[in-house]
Write an enzyme that holds these catalytic residues in place. Sequence first.
Site, short mmCIF file in Angstrom:
data_model
loop_
_atom_site.label_atom_id
_atom_site.label_comp_id
_atom_site.label_asym_id
_atom_site.label_seq_id
_atom_site.Cartn_x
_atom_site.Cartn_y
_atom_site.Cartn_z
N GLN A 131 38.70 45.88 44.67
CA GLN A 131 37.91 45.80 43.45
C GLN A 131 37.32 44.40 43.32
O GLN A 131 38.00 43.42 43.63
CB GLN A 131 38.79 46.12 42.24
CG GLN A 131 38.03 46.46 40.97
CD GLN A 131 38.99 46.94 39.88
OE1 GLN A 131 39.93 46.25 39.53
NE2 GLN A 131 38.74 48.11 39.33
N ASP A 177 37.21 42.32 41.13
CA ASP A 177 37.88 42.12 39.85
C ASP A 177 37.62 40.71 39.32
O ASP A 177 37.56 39.75 40.08
CB ASP A 177 39.38 42.34 40.03
CG ASP A 177 40.06 42.79 38.76
OD1 ASP A 177 39.36 42.98 37.75
OD2 ASP A 177 41.30 42.96 38.78
N CYS A 221 45.18 41.65 36.16
CA CYS A 221 45.19 40.89 34.91
C CYS A 221 46.49 40.12 34.65
O CYS A 221 46.44 38.95 34.25
CB CYS A 221 44.78 41.76 33.73
SG CYS A 221 45.17 43.50 33.86
N HIS A 260 38.03 41.56 30.81
CA HIS A 260 38.22 42.15 32.14
C HIS A 260 36.87 42.73 32.57
O HIS A 260 36.23 43.42 31.79
CB HIS A 260 39.24 43.29 32.11
CG HIS A 260 40.53 42.96 31.44
ND1 HIS A 260 41.75 42.99 32.10
CD2 HIS A 260 40.83 42.62 30.16
CE1 HIS A 260 42.72 42.69 31.26
NE2 HIS A 260 42.18 42.47 30.07
N ARG A 269 47.20 52.38 43.16
CA ARG A 269 47.49 53.21 42.00
C ARG A 269 47.94 54.58 42.48
O ARG A 269 47.35 55.16 43.40
CB ARG A 269 46.27 53.32 41.09
CG ARG A 269 45.87 51.96 40.52
CD ARG A 269 44.71 52.03 39.56
NE ARG A 269 44.33 50.67 39.16
CZ ARG A 269 43.31 50.39 38.36
NH1 ARG A 269 42.59 51.36 37.85
NH2 ARG A 269 43.03 49.13 38.05
N HIS A 291 38.34 38.12 35.57
CA HIS A 291 38.82 37.96 34.19
C HIS A 291 38.27 36.65 33.64
O HIS A 291 38.30 35.62 34.31
CB HIS A 291 40.34 37.97 34.15
CG HIS A 291 40.92 39.29 34.55
ND1 HIS A 291 41.31 39.57 35.83
CD2 HIS A 291 41.12 40.43 33.83
CE1 HIS A 291 41.75 40.82 35.89
NE2 HIS A 291 41.64 41.36 34.69
N LYS A 301 36.54 49.24 25.96
CA LYS A 301 35.81 48.86 27.17
C LYS A 301 34.44 49.52 27.20
O LYS A 301 34.19 50.53 26.55
CB LYS A 301 36.60 49.24 28.42
CG LYS A 301 36.96 50.72 28.51
CD LYS A 301 37.68 51.02 29.82
CE LYS A 301 38.01 52.50 29.91
NZ LYS A 301 38.40 52.92 31.27
#
Length: 454
Positions: free
Chosen positions: A175, A177, A128, A312, A157, A179, A266
Site C-alpha cells: 500500500q 500508505d 498507523c 490516514h 489481512r 499518515h 473517511k
Amino acid sequence: MISRVCIFKKIPIRPARTYSKITNKTSNSSADISHEVSNKQKLFLTDPVSPGSIFFLPNGTKILNKLIQFMKLQQQFKYGFKEVVTPLIYRKSLWEQSGHWENYKEDMFRVEGHDTSKEEYGLKPMNCPGHCTVFKRFDRSYNELPLRLSDFSPLHRNEASGALSGLTRVRKFHQDDGHIFCTPDQVESEISKCLKLVDMCYTKVFPLSQESANGAYTLELSTRPDHFIGDIKVWNYAETVLKNILNNFGKPWELNEADGAFYGPKIDIKIADQTGKYHQVATIQLDFQLPERFDLKYKDSDNTYKRPIMIHRAVFGSVERFMAILIDSNKGKWPFWLNPRQAMIIPVNTKRQGQVDTCRNLIVKLRGQGNEDSSNPIPLNSFHFNVDLDERPEPVGYRIKDALMKNYSYLIIIGDKEVETGRYAIRTKEERRLEHLTDNEIFEKFCELEKQYK
C-alpha cells in the site's frame, strides 16, 4: 525477542469492513482479465501454498516497482512526505493500545513466538500504530507540523478464503500508505492536497473509467460505524470537517453511512471496471482517536502541549488492486513507461553477423548495462529500458508479428542499410510508419517518454 521460527496461527474470520470494499453484483470478470493478461505476459501467479498472496514474476515486478517509484517521487518531492520502514510484527499490547485488537483482530493474523515473555504478536494489517510509535519517540514542535510519513512495507489481512479474487482481493499486499500529523488549522489544507494528488493520478497519469457517467472516479464519505472508539461529539465534528472539504473540492460525492473505520470517518475513492463493478482504491481518513490513545503531543507556539490530528491516506490503496484496475482498463496494452516489454530489437537476417552485433550493441545501450568485468558501478538515477532481442532463426515477418502479439511498445529493425548508416528503423506497435534514428536519438526518445509518463 521473537525467535526465528514463528507459527502463523489462523483465527476465526469475517469479511473485512475497511479494506478496499468491492460493491455491485457483477461477476469476477476483472480477476479473469487479470489472469488472462498475466498468462500472456507472465506478470504474476498464485499458488495454494500461500492463498491470497501474489507471486510477482519479473515482468509483473517491473510494473509494481514502477508504480511504487512513481508514487514515492510524488509523495516526497511534490507533497513533502518522509519515507519510513516499520516492522511487520508487533506485540499484542500495541494493537490493544490502538484499538485494533478489540475491533479488528478477526481480520488479523496472530503470530506466536517462543521468547520468554510468551506475549502474543500480530502481523500488521496497517501502518498507523507503527507511525504513532515513530511520532511519539521524539519531542515534537509545531514547527515540525505537518509531519507526513509514508510507508510501502507489505501488509497482511486475513480475508475470508471465499472472498479472495486475483489481484483485487488478497491477504498480502503493498500500500502507498501515508499518515499526516497536523494541527487543526492544517487539516483542510492537507486533505485538499491529498484529493489533488488523487485527482492527478486518476485523471492525468492513469486515466481510468473515462466512459463512466460518474467520471474517472467517485467520492464517498463513509461515516461512523456501529462499532467505533471515541466520543460521538468528536465523530460529528470530524464528519462535518470532511463534508466541508468535499463541498469545497467541487466534485460530486455521495454519503456512505456507517462504513467508516472504527477510529474515524473517511473519504473513499472508487473506480468502476469495464463490467460496472466498483472497486475502492484510494482512501483518506480523519482520526482524532489514535493520537489520544497513544498520548501524542507537540509543543505549540504558546509553549503548551497539544494533541495533533492524524490523517490516514493512500492514493493507489492496494498496489495489487490498482494493477488489476489498470489491466482491466488497458487489457495489457501498457503505456511505454509502465510496459515491461518496451522495445524489441530484430535483425533482418540473423545469419549476418554484422546485423546481430549491431543489435547486441544497441540493446546494451538501451538497457544501460554495465560491463560485469568493470569495477565501475551503475550510476544512480540512470535510465534502463526493458528491451529484448529476437535473434531466432525465423523469418523476419514472423518475429515482427510475434513482438506485436506480445505488445512491445516499439520495434527496432536492423538490416544491412541500418548497419551501414547507423540509423535504425523504429516503429510503434500501432503504426507501420518507420523512423530512422541513431542509437542516441532512440535513447533520448525513450527517456522523454518515461519523463512524461507516456
